[in-house]
Design a protein around this motif. Sequence first.
Motif, PDB file in Angstrom:
ATOM      1  N   PRO A   5       0.813  -1.221   0.000  1.00 21.00           N
ATOM      2  CA  PRO A   5       0.000   0.000   0.000  1.00 21.00           C
ATOM      3  C   PRO A   5       0.849   1.276   0.000  1.00 21.00           C
ATOM      4  N   PHE A   6       2.134   1.128   0.018  1.00 23.16           N
ATOM      5  CA  PHE A   6       3.021   2.303   0.000  1.00 23.16           C
ATOM      6  C   PHE A   6       4.223   1.954  -0.853  1.00 23.16           C
ATOM      7  N   SER A   7       5.002   2.966  -1.242  1.00 27.02           N
ATOM      8  CA  SER A   7       6.231   2.602  -1.948  1.00 27.02           C
ATOM      9  C   SER A   7       7.396   2.620  -0.958  1.00 27.02           C
ATOM     10  N   LEU A   8       8.320   1.725  -1.173  1.00 31.39           N
ATOM     11  CA  LEU A   8       9.452   1.604  -0.263  1.00 31.39           C
ATOM     12  C   LEU A   8      10.324   2.856  -0.309  1.00 31.39           C
ATOM     13  N   THR A   9      10.915   3.173   0.815  1.00 27.12           N
ATOM     14  CA  THR A   9      11.873   4.286   0.818  1.00 27.12           C
ATOM     15  C   THR A   9      13.150   3.829   0.114  1.00 27.12           C
ATOM     16  N   GLY A  10      13.967   4.775  -0.251  1.00 21.96           N
ATOM     17  CA  GLY A  10      15.227   4.454  -0.913  1.00 21.96           C
ATOM     18  C   GLY A  10      16.068   3.517  -0.059  1.00 21.96           C
ATOM     19  N   ALA A  11      16.109   3.801   1.240  1.00 23.29           N
ATOM     20  CA  ALA A  11      16.914   2.982   2.151  1.00 23.29           C
ATOM     21  C   ALA A  11      16.352   1.563   2.239  1.00 23.29           C
ATOM     22  N   GLN A  12      15.033   1.455   2.200  1.00 27.32           N
ATOM     23  CA  GLN A  12      14.425   0.119   2.231  1.00 27.32           C
ATOM     24  C   GLN A  12      14.772  -0.664   0.965  1.00 27.32           C
ATOM     25  N   LYS A  13      14.674   0.022  -0.180  1.00 26.71           N
ATOM     26  CA  LYS A  13      15.002  -0.635  -1.448  1.00 26.71           C
ATOM     27  C   LYS A  13      16.442  -1.128  -1.446  1.00 26.71           C
TER      28      LYS A  13
ATOM     29  N   GLY B   2       4.183   7.802  17.680  1.00 26.54           N
ATOM     30  CA  GLY B   2       4.637   8.302  16.376  1.00 26.54           C
ATOM     31  C   GLY B   2       4.493   7.253  15.294  1.00 26.54           C
ATOM     32  N   ARG B   3       3.621   6.301  15.506  1.00 27.52           N
ATOM     33  CA  ARG B   3       3.479   5.219  14.539  1.00 27.52           C
ATOM     34  C   ARG B   3       2.305   5.407  13.590  1.00 27.52           C
ATOM     35  N   GLY B   4       1.544   6.466  13.796  1.00 25.53           N
ATOM     36  CA  GLY B   4       0.434   6.741  12.890  1.00 25.53           C
ATOM     37  C   GLY B   4       0.650   8.087  12.218  1.00 25.53           C
TER      38      GLY B   4
ATOM     39  N   MET C 278      13.189   7.590   7.184  1.00 25.18           N
ATOM     40  CA  MET C 278      11.844   7.264   7.635  1.00 25.18           C
ATOM     41  C   MET C 278      10.856   7.353   6.470  1.00 25.18           C
ATOM     42  N   PRO C 279       9.800   6.518   6.490  1.00 21.28           N
ATOM     43  CA  PRO C 279       8.777   6.654   5.465  1.00 21.28           C
ATOM     44  C   PRO C 279       8.251   8.082   5.439  1.00 21.28           C
ATOM     45  N   ALA C 280       7.879   8.534   4.256  1.00 19.93           N
ATOM     46  CA  ALA C 280       7.427   9.914   4.099  1.00 19.93           C
ATOM     47  C   ALA C 280       6.176  10.181   4.926  1.00 19.93           C
ATOM     48  N   GLY C 281       6.009  11.404   5.347  1.00 17.63           N
ATOM     49  CA  GLY C 281       4.774  11.800   6.004  1.00 17.63           C
ATOM     50  C   GLY C 281       4.758  11.598   7.508  1.00 17.63           C
ATOM     51  N   ARG C 282       5.847  11.026   8.049  1.00 19.55           N
ATOM     52  CA  ARG C 282       5.884  10.861   9.503  1.00 19.55           C
ATOM     53  C   ARG C 282       6.165  12.207  10.156  1.00 19.55           C
ATOM     54  N   LYS C 283       5.415  12.521  11.216  1.00 19.46           N
ATOM     55  CA  LYS C 283       5.705  13.752  11.938  1.00 19.46           C
ATOM     56  C   LYS C 283       6.686  13.435  13.062  1.00 19.46           C
TER      57      LYS C 283
ATOM     58  N   ASP D 123      15.878   2.433  12.657  1.00 18.43           N
ATOM     59  CA  ASP D 123      15.169   2.989  13.784  1.00 18.43           C
ATOM     60  C   ASP D 123      13.776   2.380  13.885  1.00 18.43           C
ATOM     61  N   VAL D 124      13.183   2.455  15.073  1.00 12.51           N
ATOM     62  CA  VAL D 124      11.823   1.967  15.223  1.00 12.51           C
ATOM     63  C   VAL D 124      10.938   2.663  14.192  1.00 12.51           C
ATOM     64  N   GLY D 125      10.123   1.877  13.520  1.00 14.27           N
ATOM     65  CA  GLY D 125       9.188   2.447  12.552  1.00 14.27           C
ATOM     66  C   GLY D 125       9.786   2.757  11.199  1.00 14.27           C
ATOM     67  N   SER D 126      11.047   2.396  10.994  1.00 21.91           N
ATOM     68  CA  SER D 126      11.667   2.724   9.711  1.00 21.91           C
ATOM     69  C   SER D 126      11.270   1.719   8.632  1.00 21.91           C
ATOM     70  N   GLY D 127      10.615   0.648   9.043  1.00 21.86           N
ATOM     71  CA  GLY D 127      10.121  -0.313   8.058  1.00 21.86           C
ATOM     72  C   GLY D 127      11.033  -1.494   7.801  1.00 21.86           C
ATOM     73  N   LYS D 128      11.622  -2.023   8.874  1.00 21.80           N
ATOM     74  CA  LYS D 128      12.448  -3.225   8.746  1.00 21.80           C
ATOM     75  C   LYS D 128      11.586  -4.454   8.513  1.00 21.80           C
ATOM     76  N   THR D 129      10.473  -4.500   9.266  1.00 25.09           N
ATOM     77  CA  THR D 129       9.676  -5.716   9.247  1.00 25.09           C
ATOM     78  C   THR D 129       9.173  -6.038   7.856  1.00 25.09           C
ATOM     79  N   VAL D 130       8.779  -5.026   7.123  1.00 22.01           N
ATOM     80  CA  VAL D 130       8.273  -5.297   5.789  1.00 22.01           C
ATOM     81  C   VAL D 130       9.389  -5.821   4.880  1.00 22.01           C
ATOM     82  N   ILE D 131      10.596  -5.339   5.088  1.00 23.69           N
ATOM     83  CA  ILE D 131      11.737  -5.826   4.308  1.00 23.69           C
ATOM     84  C   ILE D 131      12.030  -7.284   4.650  1.00 23.69           C
TER      85      ILE D 131
HETATM   86  P1  ADP Z   1      10.101  -1.446  12.096  1.00 20.89           P
HETATM   87  O1  ADP Z   1       9.982  -2.945  12.018  1.00 20.89           O
HETATM   88  O2  ADP Z   1      11.346  -0.932  11.494  1.00 20.89           O
HETATM   89  O3  ADP Z   1       9.836  -0.896  13.446  1.00 20.89           O
HETATM   90  P2  ADP Z   1       7.738  -1.610  10.551  1.00 20.89           P
HETATM   91  O4  ADP Z   1       8.196  -2.449   9.416  1.00 20.89           O
HETATM   92  O5  ADP Z   1       6.946  -2.235  11.632  1.00 20.89           O
HETATM   93  O6  ADP Z   1       8.976  -0.852  11.173  1.00 20.89           O
HETATM   94  O7  ADP Z   1       6.974  -0.357   9.935  1.00 20.89           O
HETATM   95  C1  ADP Z   1       6.272   0.545  10.748  1.00 20.89           C
HETATM   96  C2  ADP Z   1       4.996   0.961  10.025  1.00 20.89           C
HETATM   97  O8  ADP Z   1       5.319   1.704   8.860  1.00 20.89           O
HETATM   98  C3  ADP Z   1       4.190  -0.212   9.573  1.00 20.89           C
HETATM   99  O9  ADP Z   1       2.839   0.102   9.777  1.00 20.89           O
HETATM  100  C4  ADP Z   1       4.517  -0.340   8.093  1.00 20.89           C
HETATM  101  O10 ADP Z   1       3.457  -0.889   7.364  1.00 20.89           O
HETATM  102  C5  ADP Z   1       4.758   1.094   7.699  1.00 20.89           C
HETATM  103  N1  ADP Z   1       5.708   1.255   6.608  1.00 20.89           N
HETATM  104  C6  ADP Z   1       6.820   0.517   6.353  1.00 20.89           C
HETATM  105  N2  ADP Z   1       7.473   0.985   5.289  1.00 20.89           N
HETATM  106  C7  ADP Z   1       6.780   2.065   4.836  1.00 20.89           C
HETATM  107  C8  ADP Z   1       6.946   2.973   3.735  1.00 20.89           C
HETATM  108  N3  ADP Z   1       7.975   2.883   2.893  1.00 20.89           N
HETATM  109  N4  ADP Z   1       6.022   3.953   3.580  1.00 20.89           N
HETATM  110  C9  ADP Z   1       4.981   4.052   4.435  1.00 20.89           C
HETATM  111  N5  ADP Z   1       4.765   3.232   5.468  1.00 20.89           N
HETATM  112  C10 ADP Z   1       5.638   2.234   5.680  1.00 20.89           C
END
Ligand code: ADP
Length: 679
Positions: A258-266, A572-574, A437-442, A289-297
């Motif tokens: 539902p989102f595009s990966l950040t450069g660092a994620q790619k 800061g996760r939403g 960090m994914p875009a749009g995070r405050k 960092d927490v919330g940087s999107g490791k889990t999805v990778i």
């Molecule tokens: P981490 O494991 O690094 O703490 P998560 O993978 O749990 O981070 O990601 C935190 C939240 O951000 C999740 O809800 C995830 O779906 C979302 N997310 C991950 N990558 C992106 C991205 N590139 N753009 C927007 N949201 C993302």
Amino acid sequence: MNKRNEESMNLHSPIAELKGLGPKSAEKFQKLGIYTIEDLLLYYPFRYEDFKSKSVFDLANGEKAVITGTVVTPANVQYYGFKRNRLTFKLKQDEAVINISFFNQPYLADKVELGQDLAVFGKWDAIKSAVTGMKILAQVEDDMQPVYRVAKGISQTVLVKAIKSAFEVGAVEWLTENLPQVLIDRYRLLSRSQATRAMHFPKDLAEYKQALRRIKFEELFYFQMNLQVLKAENKFESNGLAIAYNQQAVADKVTALPFSLTGAQKRSLEEILSDMRSGAHMNRLLQGDVGSGKTVIASLAMYAAHTAGYQSALMVPTEILAEQHFESLTQLFPDLSISILTSGMKEAVKKAALSAIADGSVDMVVGTHALIQDAVQYRNLGLVITDEQHRFGVNQRRVFREKGENPDVLMMTATPIPRTLAITAFGEMDVSIIDEMPAGRKPIITRWVKHEQLNTVLDWVQKELVKDAQAYVISPLIEESEALDLKNAVALHEELSAYFAGSATVALMHGRMKNEEKDQIMQDFKDKKSQILVSTTVIEVGVNVPNATIIIIMDADRFGLSQLHQLRGRVGRGHKQSYCILVANPKTESGKERMKAMCETTDGFVLAEADLKMRGSGEIFGTRQSGIPEFQVANIVEDYNILEEARRVAVEIVSDKNWQTDQRWVPIVQNLKRKDNFD
Ligand code: ADP
Ligand code: MG
């Protein structure tokens, strides 16, 4: 006296052959590890005293400095008491006339001549316009004095004299260059002889810095060469899996997100996938960092393994996390068979899971330590991922690995290990970093308040709750006392329940609770059945409730920076603005500094570097187990830039399989001693 034969002397000659040094004093040098002339030359001062003369008008009261001036009164020695005396004279520096006193050094009177220029090192007393002298310097222009580590029986003076003797016979010219000329040119380094001379007897500060830079580079470069050579051999020797995953299928999954990966994620994903498809064994650390999107990778890597017919396993430290990951994997891959395994599971359920894992009908498994118990048999395990690797001992990771046939290993951590340390301490691992960090995070707004201001904070929380916010309140940490932790949490819970009576539900969670109980409380909080969750640090890792936008940390100064940062990562996760309130009345300077650092940045890597600087590299992972090597001159924190450059060039050199036969690298081949950094 023996007749010394300078002709036959070389770098390996014992220092006793030098002028002014006999066997007896040479023996004392052994305490410093100095046996040969070479040892002596390479025994660098560990710092320089700045003996540049200062004007007394620029000195603070009590400051130690060198003061130069003209002697305007003759030296006078007064004796008093038993063997006690004081030497006094006046020194004129520009407009100031300064009283100089030396205690119990009457012989210095010989050095004080009326009308002469003199340099005195001493402590300035602004009130009396006087200096208590510690030393009279030989030459006024001698403004940098080396300071060597010494041992009993060897003073600074003796050491300097010995080094001078070595220089007198020209020993410094005998040193052969140990860095390739290409690198000397590229980085504009001093030659080894030039640098060694300047380390001991620099012309000026600038030259000393040049020398230091060269010596540091040399140390760090050889350290990196050793690592890279070891790593390269490891790659060729170990029989890793070449996981032939379906590239198109993985690309489609990425597109379907539902989102595009950040450069660092790619970048990180590509690094991981490239390890997986190569036959070399993957041993990689994924930091972010927490919330940087490791889990999805990590999930995508697991998916890739699946497309090649391999099982994968994800191990996490807590049941809450296991469930969270299980949920998100199931959501991401609804067509796959995903299993969860924890010790808290009912026997029958566990049994079913175990047999499904063993017969290969399960594609992915998520779980706690239960994943590495004997009863677990995998079928074609190709990829193993651990989350929050710092929670697992090396042994546990090894057991896990041995459950498959040397499966690829990825470790994820949200503990921002400074790159500096990652490179050195985890030298045997490859490191991928998600530093974006994914875009749009405050950014989370962080404030530090005193205990007295707590009521104001709670009033504000009250208003935020009306706007549908939820808050964590972390109870103070009492080191090594779980009982006290609990007591604190319970008391805090009572206090807040009273405060918010009638307007909000306050829940409590702590480490003594059963897992089901904790899960229930977390679920209720997620479902907004409670608005405030008082907790000990059990919620520290990975917990994800996007609607929670406030975290209040009581006695925040009791926590280390990295833990504070982890806790802050719960909010800061939403999409909504989040807040972190640190409640603390720190008693120590470092406590205050930590509070300030937290308010200044939300960048985990910056905080980790700050933490490292405050604590020193030795303490960060526990002193000895860190495996961080000690260098003679270089310091991995301060010399991070040089370390990075040294690493880059070492990687570049070793990337050519035949580098050892390349003429340019002959000096490296000759000097690379595997032993040095690995004993
Ligand atoms: P981490 O494991 O690094 O703490 P998560 O993978 O749990 O981070 O990601 C935190 C939240 O951000 C999740 O809800 C995830 O779906 C979302 N997310 C991950 N990558 C992106 C991205 N590139 N753009 C927007 N949201 C993302
Ligand atoms: Mg995570």
